[in-house]
Design a protein around this motif. Sequence first.
Motif, PDB file in Angstrom:
ATOM      1  N   LEU A 324      -8.542 -17.018  25.363  1.00 22.01           N
ATOM      2  CA  LEU A 324      -7.452 -17.928  25.672  1.00 22.01           C
ATOM      3  C   LEU A 324      -7.919 -19.003  26.645  1.00 22.01           C
ATOM      4  O   LEU A 324      -8.732 -18.750  27.520  1.00 22.01           O
ATOM      5  CB  LEU A 324      -6.276 -17.154  26.269  1.00 22.01           C
ATOM      6  N   ARG A 325      -7.383 -20.193  26.474  1.00 21.59           N
ATOM      7  CA  ARG A 325      -7.812 -21.317  27.297  1.00 21.59           C
ATOM      8  C   ARG A 325      -6.678 -21.923  28.122  1.00 21.59           C
ATOM      9  O   ARG A 325      -6.880 -22.889  28.830  1.00 21.59           O
ATOM     10  CB  ARG A 325      -8.435 -22.407  26.402  1.00 21.59           C
ATOM     11  N   ARG A 328      -0.748 -22.654  26.211  1.00 21.74           N
ATOM     12  CA  ARG A 328      -0.444 -22.791  24.786  1.00 21.74           C
ATOM     13  C   ARG A 328      -1.253 -21.815  23.934  1.00 21.74           C
ATOM     14  O   ARG A 328      -0.709 -21.169  23.029  1.00 21.74           O
ATOM     15  CB  ARG A 328      -0.694 -24.231  24.348  1.00 21.74           C
ATOM     16  N   SER A 329      -2.542 -21.712  24.220  1.00 25.99           N
ATOM     17  CA  SER A 329      -3.357 -20.779  23.433  1.00 25.99           C
ATOM     18  C   SER A 329      -2.919 -19.339  23.695  1.00 25.99           C
ATOM     19  O   SER A 329      -3.011 -18.480  22.815  1.00 25.99           O
ATOM     20  CB  SER A 329      -4.840 -20.962  23.749  1.00 25.99           C
TER      21      SER A 329
END
Length: 452
Positions: A324-325, A328-329
């Motif tokens: 995850l970044r 949103r991700s």
Amino acid sequence: MVEKDKKSALALVPFLTFIVIYLGAGIILQAQGVEMAFYQFPAVTAVFVAAIVAFILFHRHGIHENFATFARGAGSEDIMTMLMIFLLAGAFSEVAGAMGGIESTVNLCVSFLPPAWLVVGMFVISAFLSTATGTSMGTLGALVPIALGIANAAGLDLPIVVASCIGGAMFGDNLSMISDTTIASTRTQGVELKDKFRANFFCALPAAVLTIVLMLVFAPIAATGAAEVGSYDLLKVLPYVLVLVLALVGLNVFLVLVSGIAVAGVIGIAYGDLTVLSFSTEIWLGFQNMIEVFILSIFIGGIAELTKEHGGLNWLIDKIGGALRGKRSAQVGLCALAGLTDAATANNTIAILVDGDVARDISQKYRIDPRRTASILDTFTCIVQGLIPYGAQFLLVVSLTGGAVNILDVIPYNFYLFLLAIFTLLSIFIPAYEKLTLKGEWDWEAGKPAGE
């Protein structure tokens, strides 16, 4: 005492045991041609085995310490609240059905359908009934036989008629205030029912509207062959409307359900469909109908606490977090987590209970509003549940139609679920969505919306 920041993949073995047993039994029985294969091996037995595995796996910490941890999770405030709501929801559904509420609701809706709108009408009726009753299975059980008769009488394409019923049933399963998925998702994330409803509704509404348009395009029919409609009584529809309205205005869910049970009981007694004795019996039957999910919730709550205590959730969050970044991700990750868990368990309520703690930790780490997290969990488990051929919904439909419909022919017409997935994913990347659906920022210290 276990280290607070411990990370251990081994601690996830109990949950994996549950999924492997439950899924594996279903696959084997399906290959043998057994009907309702994925529902022959009791989920409660599978989770019981998983609990035994957990105690064996963590034996070094002692039976007394492990049981104390298990009991803490099984008896937590969220779990106990959820259990009480499950029982009341079951009682309401049983009492309202026994006094003729389901038949009246279906017949009322069918009576207003013009022949050219029969397929769309099946979707709308299914959506209303499932939202009012909180059960996709109950909705399909009541509606599919009627839909089958209408399809045969009007010369409709059966796969699209069945798809309209399934889509509508999952609409309500996802949105209903008394659905077990709604109860599970809101309690595991610590949010209010009405807030999760708002978050879901603004994705479900455009998906439903476009579904209606697509059904009108793909299911043109002649204005002949209207099906016979049974009688209905508006008063018998009242308990469902009452529960829906009271829940939407934000009345405490316990009061909502108790009010619904009382009103349904009084109407049933007044019409002679119930006596005081049978009314009490129906309440007990409603409780009994929730025994499986009741026991599942207790065991999963206990196993989740053991898994968390021994570092399983920390390990999972760490691994998921690596992919995850940002916010949103992380939300896309939650969508995938919910969908994959449901595909593995073939039960959306179980999937939410399994994912609950992990989803809450991801939500906190990436500052995702818990109301949004609850919405995602409920939505994507319902989407996948309505599309997997081995899900209870499809299996019930095949049974009710006597095998007249091919599941693979139905799936492409399940417009609503595909559109719901698209709108939910789009909403993650639209900044205005949260402002539209979530009232106020989430106060992380207080654990509730700011200003409440």
